[in-house]
Design an enzyme around this catalytic site. Sequence first.
Site, mmCIF file in Angstrom:
data_model
loop_
_atom_site.group_PDB
_atom_site.id
_atom_site.type_symbol
_atom_site.label_atom_id
_atom_site.label_comp_id
_atom_site.label_asym_id
_atom_site.label_seq_id
_atom_site.Cartn_x
_atom_site.Cartn_y
_atom_site.Cartn_z
ATOM 1 N N GLY A 20 -6.857 -0.301 -8.984
ATOM 2 C CA GLY A 20 -6.838 -1.690 -8.501
ATOM 3 C C GLY A 20 -7.580 -1.825 -7.185
ATOM 4 O O GLY A 20 -8.341 -2.787 -6.970
ATOM 5 N N GLU A 39 -6.506 4.332 3.005
ATOM 6 C CA GLU A 39 -6.049 5.276 1.980
ATOM 7 C C GLU A 39 -5.293 6.423 2.649
ATOM 8 O O GLU A 39 -5.822 7.105 3.521
ATOM 9 C CB GLU A 39 -7.240 5.801 1.172
ATOM 10 C CG GLU A 39 -6.934 6.966 0.248
ATOM 11 C CD GLU A 39 -5.776 6.728 -0.726
ATOM 12 O OE1 GLU A 39 -5.854 5.770 -1.506
ATOM 13 O OE2 GLU A 39 -4.790 7.512 -0.685
ATOM 14 N N GLY A 90 -5.336 7.812 -8.216
ATOM 15 C CA GLY A 90 -4.965 8.673 -9.331
ATOM 16 C C GLY A 90 -6.170 9.166 -10.124
ATOM 17 O O GLY A 90 -6.019 10.067 -10.965
ATOM 18 N N ALA A 95 -6.679 12.345 -16.378
ATOM 19 C CA ALA A 95 -7.365 13.068 -17.441
ATOM 20 C C ALA A 95 -8.596 12.309 -17.930
ATOM 21 O O ALA A 95 -9.350 12.830 -18.741
ATOM 22 C CB ALA A 95 -6.404 13.297 -18.589
ATOM 23 N N VAL A 237 2.746 -4.541 7.547
ATOM 24 C CA VAL A 237 1.818 -5.661 7.299
ATOM 25 C C VAL A 237 2.590 -6.905 7.714
ATOM 26 O O VAL A 237 3.670 -7.170 7.185
ATOM 27 C CB VAL A 237 1.461 -5.769 5.797
ATOM 28 C CG1 VAL A 237 0.575 -6.981 5.535
ATOM 29 C CG2 VAL A 237 0.784 -4.497 5.304
ATOM 30 N N HIS A 476 2.826 7.648 -15.883
ATOM 31 C CA HIS A 476 2.414 6.259 -16.116
ATOM 32 C C HIS A 476 3.491 5.279 -15.690
ATOM 33 O O HIS A 476 3.929 4.452 -16.491
ATOM 34 C CB HIS A 476 2.073 6.068 -17.598
ATOM 35 C CG HIS A 476 0.975 6.969 -18.060
ATOM 36 N ND1 HIS A 476 0.923 7.497 -19.324
ATOM 37 C CD2 HIS A 476 -0.115 7.438 -17.422
ATOM 38 C CE1 HIS A 476 -0.153 8.250 -19.440
ATOM 39 N NE2 HIS A 476 -0.795 8.238 -18.296
ATOM 40 N N GLY A 509 -1.021 -0.960 -10.714
ATOM 41 C CA GLY A 509 -0.172 -0.857 -11.892
ATOM 42 C C GLY A 509 1.159 -1.595 -11.762
ATOM 43 O O GLY A 509 1.835 -1.816 -12.769
HETATM 44 C C1 LIG Z 1 -1.808 14.176 -13.907
HETATM 45 C C2 LIG Z 1 -2.100 12.741 -14.256
HETATM 46 C C3 LIG Z 1 -2.963 12.441 -15.301
HETATM 47 C C4 LIG Z 1 -3.216 11.112 -15.638
HETATM 48 N N1 LIG Z 1 -4.091 10.839 -16.653
HETATM 49 C C5 LIG Z 1 -4.349 9.546 -16.973
HETATM 50 C C6 LIG Z 1 -5.282 9.235 -17.993
HETATM 51 O O1 LIG Z 1 -5.885 10.097 -18.595
HETATM 52 N N2 LIG Z 1 -5.495 7.933 -18.275
HETATM 53 C C7 LIG Z 1 -4.850 6.929 -17.615
HETATM 54 O O2 LIG Z 1 -5.073 5.761 -17.942
HETATM 55 N N3 LIG Z 1 -3.980 7.212 -16.625
HETATM 56 C C8 LIG Z 1 -3.724 8.477 -16.291
HETATM 57 N N4 LIG Z 1 -2.848 8.755 -15.261
HETATM 58 C C9 LIG Z 1 -2.192 7.635 -14.583
HETATM 59 C C10 LIG Z 1 -3.138 6.994 -13.564
HETATM 60 O O3 LIG Z 1 -3.541 7.955 -12.621
HETATM 61 C C11 LIG Z 1 -2.425 5.825 -12.865
HETATM 62 O O4 LIG Z 1 -1.885 4.960 -13.830
HETATM 63 C C12 LIG Z 1 -3.394 5.045 -11.993
HETATM 64 O O5 LIG Z 1 -4.016 5.889 -11.060
HETATM 65 C C13 LIG Z 1 -2.665 3.932 -11.254
HETATM 66 O O6 LIG Z 1 -3.634 3.154 -10.610
HETATM 67 P P1 LIG Z 1 -3.241 2.232 -9.382
HETATM 68 O O7 LIG Z 1 -4.421 1.401 -9.033
HETATM 69 O O8 LIG Z 1 -1.978 1.526 -9.699
HETATM 70 O O9 LIG Z 1 -2.894 3.211 -8.168
HETATM 71 P P2 LIG Z 1 -3.350 4.693 -7.829
HETATM 72 O O10 LIG Z 1 -4.553 5.086 -8.587
HETATM 73 O O11 LIG Z 1 -2.144 5.560 -7.933
HETATM 74 O O12 LIG Z 1 -3.772 4.564 -6.309
HETATM 75 C C14 LIG Z 1 -2.876 4.206 -5.296
HETATM 76 C C15 LIG Z 1 -3.377 4.805 -4.001
HETATM 77 O O13 LIG Z 1 -2.666 4.193 -2.920
HETATM 78 C C16 LIG Z 1 -2.435 5.153 -1.927
HETATM 79 N N5 LIG Z 1 -1.294 4.714 -1.113
HETATM 80 C C17 LIG Z 1 0.009 4.623 -1.492
HETATM 81 N N6 LIG Z 1 0.759 4.162 -0.475
HETATM 82 C C18 LIG Z 1 -0.092 3.959 0.569
HETATM 83 C C19 LIG Z 1 0.090 3.504 1.911
HETATM 84 N N7 LIG Z 1 1.287 3.140 2.388
HETATM 85 N N8 LIG Z 1 -0.995 3.441 2.721
HETATM 86 C C20 LIG Z 1 -2.221 3.801 2.265
HETATM 87 N N9 LIG Z 1 -2.442 4.252 0.997
HETATM 88 C C21 LIG Z 1 -1.391 4.313 0.174
HETATM 89 C C22 LIG Z 1 -2.159 6.429 -2.702
HETATM 90 O O14 LIG Z 1 -2.435 7.551 -1.883
HETATM 91 C C23 LIG Z 1 -3.115 6.303 -3.872
HETATM 92 O O15 LIG Z 1 -4.329 6.968 -3.617
HETATM 93 C C24 LIG Z 1 -2.593 10.067 -14.909
HETATM 94 C C25 LIG Z 1 -1.751 10.378 -13.828
HETATM 95 C C26 LIG Z 1 -1.494 11.692 -13.508
HETATM 96 C C27 LIG Z 1 -0.582 11.990 -12.343
#
Ligand SMILES: Cc1cc2nc3c(=O)[nH]c(=O)nc-3n(C[C@H](O)[C@H](O)[C@H](O)COP(=O)(O)OP(=O)(O)OC[C@H]3O[C@@H](n4cnc5c(N)ncnc54)[C@H](O)[C@@H]3O)c2cc1C
Length: 553
Positions: A20, A39, A90, A95, A237, A476, A509
């Site tokens: 996102g 980040e 993530g 994967a 914030v 997830h 998410g």
């Molecule tokens: C081992 C593994 C394998 C996976 N494989 C898949 C796959 O193959 N396909 C798939 O669709 N999904 C997969 N996923 C799930 C996927 O990674 C997540 O669903 C996705 O990354 C979520 O996206 P997001 O934008 O919600 O947040 P994220 O990608 O989790 O990003 C959030 C970010 O915010 C940062 N953050 C959190 N709190 C703070 C704060 N207070 N200040 C500053 N930064 C902060 C975190 O460090 C993180 O980097 C996998 C997850 C894991 C753990």
Amino acid sequence: MASRNGQFDFDFIVIGSGFGGSVSAHRLTEKGYRVGVMEMGRRWKPSDLPRTSWSIHRWFWRPKLGLRGFFNMRLFRHVTIFHGCAVGGGSITYAGTLLPPPEKVWDSGSWAGLTQWKAEMPRHYETASRMLGATENKILGPADHLLQKTADACGCGHAFYRTQVAILQPANGEPGGQMVPDPYFGGEGPARTTCTACGGCIMGCRYGAKNSLDMNYLYLAEKHGARVLPETKVVNVRPLGDGDGSAGYEVHTVKSTAWIRQKPQRFTCRAVIFSASSLGTMELLFRLRERGSLPAISGQLGKTVRTNSESIIGARVPNCPNDLSQGIAIGSRVYIDEHTHIEAVRYPGGSDTMSFLTTLLTEGRPGSQRIALWLKNLLGSWLRHPLKTLRLFRPWGWAREAVILLCMQALDGQIEMCWRRPWFWPFKKFLVSRGEKVPTFIPQANEFAKKFAQVAGGTAMSTLPEILFDVPGTAHCIGGCVIADSAARGVVDDRHRVFGYKNLYICDGSVIAANLGVNPSLTITALAERAMSFIPPAARVCWNESAAEQSAA
Ligand SMILES: Cc1cc2nc3c(=O)[nH]c(=O)nc-3n(C[C@H](O)[C@H](O)[C@H](O)COP(=O)(O)OP(=O)(O)OC[C@H]3O[C@@H](n4cnc5c(N)ncnc54)[C@H](O)[C@@H]3O)c2cc1C
Ligand code: SF4
């Protein structure tokens, strides 16, 4: 405007650089805004990533213990949540599987009927797939062939598919490991290397073949002016001025990897986008509501958290003639029935630490009955076949001999997260889970694992937390700040604007309002693309549009 020198440091501050956050940063920069991305995790180059999971300090994220990796695991009463933490969120550990959910997900949950989802979403999925470089997997490894054979043996061979993945694959007949100029963005993106089928995607791709966000959305955002601040954790914030966000916000950060000197900083901006993942955004918003920084956040915060109804099982084949770690991390999948979907997952050779979490698959009702049965099976196995059992549980060789079967169901099931003092540590409030137990036992998935083990000549396995604590694991976690028509049902409106505030958004998410039944990153990306499409170019912006005004319109 109440800001330093009458100037805001940024137009938008994005908290978190995952799916996102990276989409938001790229699209806003493209529209001419000044964007800052805060980040908490570190920035990684492919060559810095660990070779195996034994390099715990470069894999796990627990900075207070000196572990500064990109993978985190959080234990709750109802679920163990695995998630990423890095520049690129993530995507560094994911994967690379990119699957759209079945259409029916738009008809359930609090987002149903809010807009013409089925008509609107396909174009955003298309953009998301193009930007993330989704393509059908061409590399089937030994684990995928076993999955196909098992599907055939179970009579569901027709429902075996190669996954759609965000991985640069070699052209037909070419070897992997070839350096190529940017193949995705007409030369605007970085040079890349084709996949070597090393199976290491989950440990981070050391070759630059996986399309993690630092190779696409985030790369382009930075190229066009977004400022990414790694190791910068947002801790507060607060709206400036009258408190509804119309005068902008101040964002407070600390250095996430510092032991003592945390270097607190304050930034000002017109608007904030929370993109800290389902868990991260919930945790931050609970804290900010509690301390009075954002008191008007909806009472629905944390209410509908979903785990994709997952179960992690698998099989180990001691002395397997084939190296089961070869291939890409998730190369294929099969629908074993209308609601249940299984993927073959692997770790790269040498990444054997996950072996400590695996044990014999055990049937039976969760709880003491199953633990007793598990102990009986374990004892029986040691007494009858001591050598075979030793080979089954020795950590070394695990990644080459084991296949994880990741089972997901599109059936609904939810838990609640709340901000409480846990009984074991009453001095501080934490995120704790509440609600009905999430099922750890999916009988049809267990049957499939047993068949898989039989086809492979190995033993079916399960995970220890599932057996001992009846707690499933999930990578997830979604929901918690769901899209809805009002603050009485959710936390954001269908354009991701936070109810009760102006210029405040959530793009990650946490906004997902139904159980997807497939890996969620493509949906998070597509939803963020859609949300950003409503924000006008910087030259035409009209700040202060609020969610309530929109839903009344
Ligand atoms: C081992 C593994 C394998 C996976 N494989 C898949 C796959 O193959 N396909 C798939 O669709 N999904 C997969 N996923 C799930 C996927 O990674 C997540 O669903 C996705 O990354 C979520 O996206 P997001 O934008 O919600 O947040 P994220 O990608 O989790 O990003 C959030 C970010 O915010 C940062 N953050 C959190 N709190 C703070 C704060 N207070 N200040 C500053 N930064 C902060 C975190 O460090 C993180 O980097 C996998 C997850 C894991 C753990
Ligand atoms: S299999 Fe290896 S080379 Fe291919 S994307 Fe995964 S980690 Fe990179």
